[in-house]
Design an enzyme around this catalytic site. Structure first.
Site, PDB file in Angstrom:
ATOM      1  N   TYR A 109       0.835  -1.209   0.000  1.00  0.00           N
ATOM      2  CA  TYR A 109       0.000   0.000   0.000  1.00  0.00           C
ATOM      3  C   TYR A 109       0.870   1.260   0.000  1.00  0.00           C
ATOM      4  O   TYR A 109       0.719   2.129  -0.851  1.00  0.00           O
ATOM      5  CB  TYR A 109      -0.904  -0.032   1.234  1.00  0.00           C
ATOM      6  CG  TYR A 109      -1.902   1.091   1.302  1.00  0.00           C
ATOM      7  CD1 TYR A 109      -3.008   1.119   0.466  1.00  0.00           C
ATOM      8  CD2 TYR A 109      -1.750   2.121   2.234  1.00  0.00           C
ATOM      9  CE1 TYR A 109      -3.940   2.153   0.551  1.00  0.00           C
ATOM     10  CE2 TYR A 109      -2.683   3.147   2.322  1.00  0.00           C
ATOM     11  CZ  TYR A 109      -3.779   3.155   1.477  1.00  0.00           C
ATOM     12  OH  TYR A 109      -4.692   4.174   1.560  1.00  0.00           O
ATOM     13  N   ASN A 157      -5.949   9.755   8.572  1.00  0.00           N
ATOM     14  CA  ASN A 157      -7.037   8.921   9.127  1.00  0.00           C
ATOM     15  C   ASN A 157      -8.371   9.667   9.111  1.00  0.00           C
ATOM     16  O   ASN A 157      -8.465  10.771   9.650  1.00  0.00           O
ATOM     17  CB  ASN A 157      -6.713   8.510  10.562  1.00  0.00           C
ATOM     18  CG  ASN A 157      -5.487   7.618  10.630  1.00  0.00           C
ATOM     19  OD1 ASN A 157      -4.391   8.069  10.324  1.00  0.00           O
ATOM     20  ND2 ASN A 157      -5.657   6.369  11.028  1.00  0.00           N
ATOM     21  N   VAL A 185      -9.492   1.377  13.476  1.00  0.00           N
ATOM     22  CA  VAL A 185      -9.597   1.547  14.915  1.00  0.00           C
ATOM     23  C   VAL A 185     -10.933   2.148  15.344  1.00  0.00           C
ATOM     24  O   VAL A 185     -11.545   1.674  16.307  1.00  0.00           O
ATOM     25  CB  VAL A 185      -8.373   2.339  15.453  1.00  0.00           C
ATOM     26  CG1 VAL A 185      -8.393   3.803  15.025  1.00  0.00           C
ATOM     27  CG2 VAL A 185      -8.296   2.226  16.942  1.00  0.00           C
ATOM     28  N   SER A 209     -13.959   2.162  13.820  1.00  0.00           N
ATOM     29  CA  SER A 209     -15.091   1.232  13.658  1.00  0.00           C
ATOM     30  C   SER A 209     -14.964   0.051  14.615  1.00  0.00           C
ATOM     31  O   SER A 209     -15.954  -0.369  15.229  1.00  0.00           O
ATOM     32  CB  SER A 209     -15.222   0.783  12.206  1.00  0.00           C
ATOM     33  OG  SER A 209     -13.970   0.422  11.687  1.00  0.00           O
ATOM     34  N   ASN A 210     -13.745  -0.491  14.771  1.00  0.00           N
ATOM     35  CA  ASN A 210     -13.576  -1.593  15.728  1.00  0.00           C
ATOM     36  C   ASN A 210     -14.039  -1.193  17.126  1.00  0.00           C
ATOM     37  O   ASN A 210     -14.832  -1.890  17.756  1.00  0.00           O
ATOM     38  CB  ASN A 210     -12.095  -1.986  15.846  1.00  0.00           C
ATOM     39  CG  ASN A 210     -11.705  -3.070  14.849  1.00  0.00           C
ATOM     40  OD1 ASN A 210     -12.464  -3.378  13.946  1.00  0.00           O
ATOM     41  ND2 ASN A 210     -10.521  -3.628  15.023  1.00  0.00           N
ATOM     42  N   PHE A 211     -13.522  -0.047  17.594  1.00  0.00           N
ATOM     43  CA  PHE A 211     -13.828   0.368  18.973  1.00  0.00           C
ATOM     44  C   PHE A 211     -15.321   0.634  19.142  1.00  0.00           C
ATOM     45  O   PHE A 211     -15.920   0.282  20.165  1.00  0.00           O
ATOM     46  CB  PHE A 211     -13.023   1.617  19.356  1.00  0.00           C
ATOM     47  CG  PHE A 211     -11.554   1.371  19.617  1.00  0.00           C
ATOM     48  CD1 PHE A 211     -10.995   0.104  19.472  1.00  0.00           C
ATOM     49  CD2 PHE A 211     -10.721   2.405  20.028  1.00  0.00           C
ATOM     50  CE1 PHE A 211      -9.637  -0.137  19.716  1.00  0.00           C
ATOM     51  CE2 PHE A 211      -9.371   2.188  20.279  1.00  0.00           C
ATOM     52  CZ  PHE A 211      -8.820   0.922  20.118  1.00  0.00           C
ATOM     53  N   ARG A 243      -2.776   9.012  16.588  1.00  0.00           N
ATOM     54  CA  ARG A 243      -3.344   9.285  15.265  1.00  0.00           C
ATOM     55  C   ARG A 243      -4.124  10.590  15.396  1.00  0.00           C
ATOM     56  O   ARG A 243      -4.436  11.042  16.495  1.00  0.00           O
ATOM     57  CB  ARG A 243      -4.302   8.172  14.806  1.00  0.00           C
ATOM     58  CG  ARG A 243      -3.658   6.815  14.535  1.00  0.00           C
ATOM     59  CD  ARG A 243      -2.725   6.832  13.339  1.00  0.00           C
ATOM     60  NE  ARG A 243      -2.246   5.498  12.992  1.00  0.00           N
ATOM     61  CZ  ARG A 243      -1.168   4.921  13.518  1.00  0.00           C
ATOM     62  NH1 ARG A 243      -0.449   5.543  14.424  1.00  0.00           N
ATOM     63  NH2 ARG A 243      -0.797   3.709  13.118  1.00  0.00           N
ATOM     64  N   ASP A 246       3.619  -0.644  12.471  1.00  0.00           N
ATOM     65  CA  ASP A 246       2.525   0.257  12.849  1.00  0.00           C
ATOM     66  C   ASP A 246       3.151   1.599  13.260  1.00  0.00           C
ATOM     67  O   ASP A 246       3.923   1.649  14.213  1.00  0.00           O
ATOM     68  CB  ASP A 246       1.796  -0.371  14.041  1.00  0.00           C
ATOM     69  CG  ASP A 246       0.426   0.205  14.265  1.00  0.00           C
ATOM     70  OD1 ASP A 246      -0.550  -0.461  13.927  1.00  0.00           O
ATOM     71  OD2 ASP A 246       0.336   1.325  14.806  1.00  0.00           O
ATOM     72  N   ARG A 265       1.234  10.036  14.254  1.00  0.00           N
ATOM     73  CA  ARG A 265       0.804  10.593  12.979  1.00  0.00           C
ATOM     74  C   ARG A 265      -0.060  11.818  13.215  1.00  0.00           C
ATOM     75  O   ARG A 265      -1.031  11.771  13.969  1.00  0.00           O
ATOM     76  CB  ARG A 265       0.043   9.567  12.160  1.00  0.00           C
ATOM     77  CG  ARG A 265      -0.128  10.031  10.743  1.00  0.00           C
ATOM     78  CD  ARG A 265      -0.910   9.089   9.922  1.00  0.00           C
ATOM     79  NE  ARG A 265      -0.220   7.876   9.598  1.00  0.00           N
ATOM     80  CZ  ARG A 265      -0.841   6.710   9.482  1.00  0.00           C
ATOM     81  NH1 ARG A 265      -2.121   6.614   9.710  1.00  0.00           N
ATOM     82  NH2 ARG A 265      -0.176   5.638   9.138  1.00  0.00           N
TER      83      ARG A 265
END
Ligand code: UDP
Ligand code: UDP
Length: 322
Positions: free
Chosen positions: A147, A176, A189, A191-193, A213, A275, A279
């Site tokens: 990517y 992000n 991150v 959506s997961n959280f 981030r 990772d 950022r």
């Protein structure tokens, strides 16, 4: 006065693509949404299909495409680590073959073309915050490289077509971004959280949670992309688009638990390879040349995103995330 245009959006069924198509339609444009739905869902655009100015084309941009438009937004590419690492060779083909095809198309029809590049071009940065002049620190052979290096090469291709064929180009480096319509299972991150918090499941923090981030709400980002496309020809970018409010991943988890009133606990898991630790965009250039800056607070944006995920109870949520 705004003259309506015929605009192609590659990756138009993805998270950013859907918001962009919707906004461009609301401005009176004709929109051709191009997507092979590799990492997105066609259902995302169902609500746009009844608009007579909207057209969907299922197509993989690694193959040539012959259409006639005024502008091209090149967003096609799986963007979350989970998706782009599933088939890394396809990811890099999309970035390179796909970009060459879209540039070839733009050259033939003399269309303006915008590349959705990424903060990943900065890699794991030694310069903080990251200005556009920073060349980045990217591992060329790591699991994120398909990517990161793909997007870096796409920027090179844009500038070579610009210099060699006088193509009108724009490059946005997108940091992000979050908001309604995020893919529930792409491992991002936010959506997961949110999904974990709404289900009162453990919140999975990778590493110690001190990595940072800076999260931009999707509406702000889309405004920035359109401003860049509509900017004078001399403005090519790359231009950073993102929200400079930096937050640690641990703080983000706590904020989401609080806003959702969740009973979730924190669960630490190993940090993925390469990772980035920090950022944060330097957005002075966007402020100066586009008069753009984000205006949505993280709290407000997260509330909107929580509402979306609460309402989307028909979405199949993969509980294996938690
Ligand atoms: N291409 C495309 N649509 C077009 C024009 C070109 O998909 O309307 C593709 C074409 O197949 C080629 C690529 O874009 O592989 C690059 O085109 P360009 O004209 O820059 O290069 P050339 O065809 O001369 O190699
Ligand atoms: N992350 C996390 N838990 C998750 C998903 C992600 O702690 O369930 C971390 C991830 O390791 C990274 C940050 O959150 O440090 C942002 O991850 P994301 O995949 O959203 O974006 P990117 O790494 O591309 O910035």
């Amino acid at each position: 006065m705004y003259f309506s245009k015929k605009i192609a959006v590659t990756g138009g069924c993805g998270f950013l693509g859907v918001h962009l198509c919707k906004k461009l339609l609301s401005m009176g444009n004709e929109v051709i949404c191009i997507d092979n739905c590799y990492s997105s869902q066609k259902r995302n655009i169902y609500h746009l299909l009844e608009n007579p100015r909207f057209e969907f084309l299922r197509h993989d941009i690694t193959f040539p495409l012959y259409i006639e438009v005024d502008e091209i937004y090149n967003l096609a590419c799986p963007a979350s680590p989970v998706h782009y690492q599933r088939d890394p060779v396809q990811t890099i083909k999309t970035c390179i073959h796909g970009t060459i095809n879209m540039l070839g198309l733009a050259k033939r029809i003399k269309a303006k073309i915008l590349q959705a590049s990424t903060s990943e071009v900065y890699g794991d940065p030694e310069v903080h915050p990251q200005p556009e002049g920073y060349w980045g620190r990217v591992n060329p052979i790591g699991i994120r490289s398909c990517y990161d290096e793909g997007k870096r090469c796409a920027e090179t291709l844009f500038f070579d077509y610009h210099r060699q064929h006088d193509l009108d180009i724009k490059i946005a480096r997108i940091f992000n971004t979050y908001g309604p319509m995020m893919h529930p299972n792409d491992g991002r991150v936010v959506s997961n959280f949110i999904i974990q918090a709404l289900g009162n499941k453990n919140i999975t923090i990778y590493g110690d949670g001190n990595q940072t981030r800076s999260f931009c709400y999707v509406d702000d980002l889309i405004d920035g992309l359109i401003k860049l496309m509509d900017s004078p020809d001399a403005i090519t970018g790359p231009v950073n688009l993102g929200n400079p409010d930096e937050i640690t991943i641990m703080e983000l988890a706590q904020k989401i638990i609080k806003l959702s009133g969740s009973q979730s606990c924190i669960e630490k898991q190993p940090i993925p390879l390469d990772d980035p630790l920090k950022r944060k965009p330097d957005i002075q250039l966007a402020e100066k040349i586009l008069s753009w800056q984000p205006s949505t607070s993280l709290d407000h944006g997260l509330e909107q995103t929580l509402l979306f995920f609460k309402k989307a109870n028909d979405i199949q949520i993969d509980h294996s995330l938690s």
